[in-house]
Write a protein that holds these residues in place. Sequence first.
Motif, PDB file in Angstrom:
ATOM      1  N   THR B  93       0.834  -1.207   0.000  1.00  0.00           N
ATOM      2  CA  THR B  93       0.000   0.000   0.000  1.00  0.00           C
ATOM      3  C   THR B  93       0.867   1.255   0.000  1.00  0.00           C
ATOM      4  OG1 THR B  93      -1.743  -1.160   1.166  1.00  0.00           O
ATOM      5  CG2 THR B  93      -1.787   1.241   1.278  1.00  0.00           C
ATOM      6  N   GLU B  94       1.889   1.270   0.861  1.00  0.00           N
ATOM      7  CA  GLU B  94       2.741   2.461   0.902  1.00  0.00           C
ATOM      8  C   GLU B  94       3.533   2.613  -0.395  1.00  0.00           C
ATOM      9  OE1 GLU B  94       4.787   3.938   4.607  1.00  0.00           O
ATOM     10  OE2 GLU B  94       6.536   3.492   3.372  1.00  0.00           O
ATOM     11  N   ALA B  95       3.903   1.487  -1.009  1.00  0.00           N
ATOM     12  CA  ALA B  95       4.639   1.566  -2.275  1.00  0.00           C
ATOM     13  C   ALA B  95       3.772   2.214  -3.364  1.00  0.00           C
ATOM     14  CB  ALA B  95       5.096   0.174  -2.705  1.00  0.00           C
ATOM     15  N   LEU B 116      -6.597   1.374 -15.017  1.00  0.00           N
ATOM     16  CA  LEU B 116      -6.536   0.329 -13.984  1.00  0.00           C
ATOM     17  C   LEU B 116      -7.315  -0.876 -14.510  1.00  0.00           C
ATOM     18  CD1 LEU B 116      -7.490   2.544 -10.870  1.00  0.00           C
ATOM     19  CD2 LEU B 116      -5.189   2.009 -11.676  1.00  0.00           C
ATOM     20  N   THR B 117      -7.523  -1.880 -13.678  1.00  0.00           N
ATOM     21  CA  THR B 117      -8.404  -2.974 -14.073  1.00  0.00           C
ATOM     22  C   THR B 117      -9.528  -3.074 -13.039  1.00  0.00           C
ATOM     23  OG1 THR B 117      -7.588  -4.865 -12.813  1.00  0.00           O
ATOM     24  CG2 THR B 117      -6.310  -4.231 -14.759  1.00  0.00           C
ATOM     25  N   ALA B 123      -5.874  -1.165  -2.471  1.00  0.00           N
ATOM     26  CA  ALA B 123      -4.531  -0.567  -2.383  1.00  0.00           C
ATOM     27  C   ALA B 123      -4.061  -0.015  -3.728  1.00  0.00           C
ATOM     28  CB  ALA B 123      -3.523  -1.596  -1.886  1.00  0.00           C
ATOM     29  N   ASN B 124      -4.488  -0.632  -4.805  1.00  0.00           N
ATOM     30  CA  ASN B 124      -4.054  -0.172  -6.128  1.00  0.00           C
ATOM     31  C   ASN B 124      -5.201   0.515  -6.858  1.00  0.00           C
ATOM     32  OD1 ASN B 124      -2.011   0.138  -8.076  1.00  0.00           O
ATOM     33  ND2 ASN B 124      -2.682  -1.660  -9.214  1.00  0.00           N
TER      34      ASN B 124
END
Lengths: 142, 406
Positions: B93-95, B116-117, B123-124
């Motif tokens: 998540t932080e990445a 996105l998908t 998180a993404n």
Amino acid sequence: MDKNELYQEVLLQYSKRPKNFGPMECATHAADGHNALCGDEISLALKIENGSLSDARFTGSACAICTASASLMTGEVKGLSCDAVKKLAHDFREMARTGSGDGLPPRIQVLDRIHLFPQRVKCAVLPWETLLSAMEHEVGGK
Amino acid sequence: MDIPTIREQFPFLGEKVNSHDLIYLDNAASSQKPDRVIRRMSRFLESEYANVHRGIHLLSERATDAYESARREVAGLIHARDESEIIFTRGTTEAVNLVMNTWGRKHIKAGDTILLTEMEHHANLLPWQHLAREVGARIEYVPILENGTSLDLEIAATLLSKKPKLFAFVHVPNTLGLENPAKELCRLARDQGITTFMDAAQSVGHQEVDVQEIGCDFLACSAHKMCGPSGIGALWGRSELLATMPPFLYGGEMVDRAFYDKPAIYRDSPARFEAGTPPILEAAGWGEAIRFLREVGLENIQSHSAALANLASQRLRAIEGLHIFGPEKRASGIVTFSMEGVHAHDVAFFANERGLALRAGHHCAQPLMRKLGSPASSRASFYLYNTEAEVDALIAILREAVSFFR
């Protein structure tokens, strides 16, 4: 803690054959409630006339505890004044937290063990929170 | 792969629930830790711990060695060209948030598109939605085919041909039991000059992942999903991209020269993106976890987990009213399902009474589960220490739950 202490037979019956389940025509008030932890989703519809609840029904997809609680709740609040419903909701939340349900109708006290299962308290309380929210939300924003 | 020997190395398997053996099928949420990771972390605290990169003293040297050797392990695990491309974060998540705040804010402008998908974990999903709203960019989603069997690759190609600025996608989703064709997706994106970000939280440490082979530009993963501790993960980025990115957090260790009266000069990657005291102990543990996984063999781990998931899904299909999301053949150890007339929260509670840990709910993928028509579902996820006997137990317990609740 045994599952039978949580899923008492009477509770299971209420969840398998819920009362007051289904849509309502001409509802005056309505709200949705959801529990992000487990995915309970319920919609509550009310008919409020002259300051009291003449009807309450619910729909949605929820766990056995939430469904049974909604079923018991909708049966219990019909005919009560809005103030009495708010008092009942307060007392129910107190019982769900502490286990002490003095003054609540006996039928609802079937949920008095819920405080022993902290992860399930939210399931039992969700219908009541949705009810309080519905009382504030007139259909069509009248 | 010798499962009994592997199981001996996991102390959690000695736990009981109501006198039942504990069966842990919640690996997609987090994995358990082998004894050698636990011992590595305690030995590190006993005789190697200090802050990193600052002390001239013995313990600081030992701690720095452990921390930097973990960086080399991560680089080796994903085949990074250089260890300076590995940035330690708090997790996946932080990445994602790091890239959103640095690369994203620099390159995504009003009117741009982020692709996105539909199968993204929150998180993404949420970081990109936030950035898009803030700068006035648009988000588009590669749709899933019916029941989440795969991404619609034709539409993916069309959407990529419209040249979004970024394509961020999940490698192995945490719900559907499939693996997205990362290499093909990255090739399509690269042909259009699109930067790619891959959420690899469920794939790194569960299968071979080679960033050179896949051809992505960024990758994010978490230690806790691969037998390492929680609180640490990594962002990998191509060094030429990292070199152009502004810092993420500001503070100690990320600065080269600081002044009262003029702008500071920041260090290069990875220090530039690792402000403050990093997760030192966690890095020592993660490094050990990676050595353990590579000794067992990532291909062995993947085929074992997927074989159990396939066995489970075959046998689950025989239960009346049980519906499995995703493709018929499982590519990862994940099986997500719903049961008519039995709510997921009740299933998980019932299973726990018998020692079985399942996940219930929306699995941090609310839009996906809504699209699949199931706000709440159950998930069993397998990893290297799970067994066929545990699949038997899963089936027996679910059959019991059906007769109890229906």
